[in-house]
Design a protein around this motif. Structure first.
Motif, mmCIF file in Angstrom:
data_model
loop_
_atom_site.group_PDB
_atom_site.id
_atom_site.type_symbol
_atom_site.label_atom_id
_atom_site.label_comp_id
_atom_site.label_asym_id
_atom_site.label_seq_id
_atom_site.Cartn_x
_atom_site.Cartn_y
_atom_site.Cartn_z
ATOM 1 N N PRO A 82 1.082 -1.470 0.228
ATOM 2 C CA PRO A 82 0.146 0.035 -0.072
ATOM 3 C C PRO A 82 0.758 1.844 -0.080
ATOM 4 O O PRO A 82 2.410 1.304 0.621
ATOM 5 C CB PRO A 82 -0.799 -1.094 1.462
ATOM 6 N N PRO A 83 0.372 2.269 -0.622
ATOM 7 C CA PRO A 83 1.180 3.808 -0.471
ATOM 8 C C PRO A 83 1.513 4.153 0.351
ATOM 9 O O PRO A 83 0.811 4.020 1.831
ATOM 10 C CB PRO A 83 -0.043 4.410 -0.764
ATOM 11 N N GLY A 84 3.254 4.261 1.071
ATOM 12 C CA GLY A 84 3.250 4.455 2.308
ATOM 13 C C GLY A 84 3.976 3.692 2.645
ATOM 14 O O GLY A 84 4.613 3.852 4.184
ATOM 15 N N ALA A 85 4.190 2.304 2.764
ATOM 16 C CA ALA A 85 3.756 1.742 3.791
ATOM 17 C C ALA A 85 4.892 1.675 4.039
ATOM 18 O O ALA A 85 5.880 0.912 2.857
ATOM 19 C CB ALA A 85 2.951 -0.041 3.325
ATOM 20 N N LEU A 86 6.157 1.305 5.558
ATOM 21 C CA LEU A 86 7.333 0.948 5.711
ATOM 22 C C LEU A 86 7.583 -0.304 5.671
ATOM 23 O O LEU A 86 8.728 -1.180 5.514
ATOM 24 C CB LEU A 86 7.207 1.705 6.740
ATOM 25 N N PHE A 87 6.810 -1.446 6.973
ATOM 26 C CA PHE A 87 6.916 -2.431 6.560
ATOM 27 C C PHE A 87 5.169 -2.922 7.036
ATOM 28 O O PHE A 87 4.315 -2.485 7.436
ATOM 29 C CB PHE A 87 7.787 -3.979 7.908
ATOM 30 N N SER A 88 5.045 -4.784 6.836
ATOM 31 C CA SER A 88 4.224 -5.121 7.222
ATOM 32 C C SER A 88 3.662 -6.680 7.586
ATOM 33 O O SER A 88 4.878 -7.523 7.450
ATOM 34 C CB SER A 88 3.216 -4.840 5.884
ATOM 35 N N TYR A 89 2.894 -6.884 8.020
ATOM 36 C CA TYR A 89 2.696 -8.214 8.182
ATOM 37 C C TYR A 89 0.932 -9.181 7.861
ATOM 38 O O TYR A 89 -0.012 -8.540 7.851
ATOM 39 C CB TYR A 89 2.316 -8.528 10.000
ATOM 40 N N LEU A 90 0.860 -10.500 6.810
ATOM 41 C CA LEU A 90 -0.025 -11.222 6.651
ATOM 42 C C LEU A 90 -0.396 -11.336 7.602
ATOM 43 O O LEU A 90 0.150 -12.697 8.540
ATOM 44 C CB LEU A 90 0.413 -11.803 5.328
ATOM 45 N N LEU A 91 -2.308 -11.552 7.811
ATOM 46 C CA LEU A 91 -2.606 -11.804 9.220
ATOM 47 C C LEU A 91 -4.003 -13.112 8.326
ATOM 48 O O LEU A 91 -4.509 -12.532 7.627
ATOM 49 C CB LEU A 91 -2.990 -11.293 10.351
ATOM 50 N N SER A 92 -4.403 -14.161 8.893
ATOM 51 C CA SER A 92 -5.644 -15.151 8.883
ATOM 52 C C SER A 92 -6.539 -14.945 10.025
ATOM 53 O O SER A 92 -6.591 -15.421 10.645
ATOM 54 C CB SER A 92 -4.861 -16.165 8.073
ATOM 55 N N LEU A 93 -7.935 -14.293 9.627
ATOM 56 C CA LEU A 93 -8.226 -13.834 10.762
ATOM 57 C C LEU A 93 -9.884 -14.165 10.495
ATOM 58 O O LEU A 93 -10.619 -14.075 9.084
ATOM 59 C CB LEU A 93 -8.549 -12.808 10.959
ATOM 60 N N HIS A 94 -10.098 -16.073 10.927
ATOM 61 C CA HIS A 94 -11.619 -16.282 9.787
ATOM 62 C C HIS A 94 -11.863 -16.413 8.465
ATOM 63 O O HIS A 94 -10.435 -16.839 8.023
ATOM 64 C CB HIS A 94 -12.461 -15.152 10.586
ATOM 65 N N ASP A 95 -12.679 -15.747 8.188
ATOM 66 C CA ASP A 95 -12.800 -15.017 7.071
ATOM 67 C C ASP A 95 -12.178 -14.191 6.828
ATOM 68 O O ASP A 95 -12.155 -14.115 4.792
ATOM 69 C CB ASP A 95 -14.062 -15.526 6.145
ATOM 70 N N ARG A 96 -11.221 -13.686 6.975
ATOM 71 C CA ARG A 96 -10.073 -12.462 6.373
ATOM 72 C C ARG A 96 -8.927 -12.800 6.410
ATOM 73 O O ARG A 96 -8.199 -12.879 6.803
ATOM 74 C CB ARG A 96 -10.366 -11.253 6.858
ATOM 75 N N LEU A 97 -8.336 -12.254 4.983
ATOM 76 C CA LEU A 97 -7.056 -12.077 5.140
ATOM 77 C C LEU A 97 -6.586 -10.874 5.072
ATOM 78 O O LEU A 97 -7.195 -9.300 3.716
ATOM 79 C CB LEU A 97 -6.813 -12.462 3.343
ATOM 80 N N ILE A 98 -5.701 -10.407 6.277
ATOM 81 C CA ILE A 98 -5.945 -9.052 6.906
ATOM 82 C C ILE A 98 -4.136 -8.589 6.496
ATOM 83 O O ILE A 98 -3.399 -9.336 6.929
ATOM 84 C CB ILE A 98 -5.867 -9.102 8.128
ATOM 85 N N LEU A 99 -3.731 -7.624 5.563
ATOM 86 C CA LEU A 99 -2.743 -6.939 6.024
ATOM 87 C C LEU A 99 -1.947 -5.962 6.621
ATOM 88 O O LEU A 99 -3.175 -5.083 6.923
ATOM 89 C CB LEU A 99 -2.026 -5.923 4.114
#
Length: 373
Positions: A238-255
């Motif tokens: 995403p614009p401006g992102a410095l670092f990120s983690y990927l997570l799996s929460l129930h029915d969602r994939l979250i960054l």
């Protein structure tokens, strides 16, 4: 009535009331009377509680010099309290380990061991085809009826003498516990090789796909657990992102990651990810006052955010600072399963005393009543 008679509630209503208590309170409640003990010991009650309870947050603090200073803490989000767990001798003997979805793993160039969370008994598998350390590990079931989980080991580093072998392409391996056999699969794409360990990569299991994301490179790919192939490598930044983690929460994939948009104050943002197109949409921003609690606000150093980490499971996302001189400041975001709205709050301080540590292992896991007994 002059006196309250709990028996008049009936077993069904008593069971419902007890199921709403935090797990530690349920254990204590089983000592109140014989009828409560019978209810809490029943398989139907345990099933109901397991389906309802929120996952716990575990941290293993390792001291590389004095292993007796190692500590284990677990956070119960329903009672909003930390529980200091005993450190068993079997855990002290494990130099390198991690956790995922109900299990702890110890992986060294010589062997691979695992144990259920809160258990002291380690099981050792047959040797990996490719010796390694600092790998990504996932736990999954082949289908909904499967009761025996499988483990997937991705990436990691191999040492040539005292140096890391950057040219070595480590195959993905999947463990079948029924046969005590490791299946060799195609290796992690070469784009990830320069930072092949869990220090630079994160992973998430979602809909029978094992996603791998470069925390700082933002490269992303997934391994199809059914068809055994890697998808093409894309960039998820995403614009401006410095670092990120990927997570799996129930029915969602979250960054989840730190973002610095056009010179403004950094903010921690959650994005929802479409697992098919990898398109992202902003969901939630952590309140500024909570983010300020996670780092030294008086410091002007550019890397003051570098020690922020993020893990998640179920409907909970934990963000924390793992610097050794901090008293582990952390906060949690609880996401509604229906509306997607988020509720942020700060976690209480760890129980004292808190020993100095050099490495921290953090993960989320479901906890059952049987695990606590």
């Amino acid at each position: 009535m002059e006196e309250t008679n709990w028996d008049c509630l009936g077993s069904d209503l008593t069971e419902l009331i007890l199921s709403h208590l935090p797990l530690s309170s349920i254990i204590r409640s089983s000592l109140v009377c014989k009828s409560w003990k019978i209810i809490i010991s029943s398989s139907s009650f345990k099933t109901q509680v397991s389906a309802r309870k929120k996952p716990w947050f575990f941290i293993y603090r390792q001291n590389n010099v004095f292993i007796k200073n190692n500590q284990v803490f677990a956070f119960d989000p329903e009672s909003n309290e930390w529980i200091k767990l005993p450190v068993s001798a079997s855990l002290l003997s494990k130099d390198l380990f991690t956790g995922s979805n109900g299990f702890c793993f110890s992986i060294t160039p010589e062997n691979f061991s695992f144990k259920p969370v809160l258990s002291d008994s380690w099981s050792q598998t047959s040797p990996l085809g490719y010796s390694r350390s600092n790998s990504l590990i996932g736990v999954y079931n082949v289908d909904k009826s499967s009761k025996v989980p499988r483990f997937i080991v991705v990436g990691g580093v191999r040492f040539n003498g005292n140096l890391v072998d950057l040219q070595d392409s480590l195959a993905v391996e999947i463990y079948n516990p029924n046969q005590d056999y490791w299946e060799l699969c195609p290796p992690l794409p070469a784009d990830f090789r320069p930072g092949n360990s869990s220090q630079w990569l994160c992973s998430a299991l979602f809909k029978q796909k094992f996603f791998v994301l470069g925390i700082y490179s933002f490269f992303i790919s997934f391994f199809d657990l059914e068809k055994r192939y890697w998808s093409s490598v894309q960039t998820l930044r995403p614009p401006g992102a410095l670092f990120s983690y990927l997570l799996s929460l129930h029915d969602r994939l979250i960054l989840a990651g730190l973002c610095n948009n056009f010179g403004s104050s950094p903010c921690f943002i959650l994005w929802k990810i479409d697992e098919k197109t990898l398109e992202f949409s902003e969901m939630e921003i952590m309140p500024d006052e909570l983010l300020a609690c996670l780092y030294d606000n008086s410091s002007d150093e550019d890397d003051k955010f570098a020690s922020l980490r993020c893990v998640g499971f179920g409907n909970l996302i934990y963000v924390f600072n793992d610097e050794h001189h901090k008293n582990y400041p952390a906060c949690v975001c609880e996401m509604s399963n229906y509306s997607g709205k988020c509720n942020w709050r700060r976690l209480p301080s760890l129980p004292q005393p808190v020993n100095k540590f050099h490495k921290i292992v953090s993960f989320c896991s479901n906890v059952s009543l049987d695990m606590l007994k």
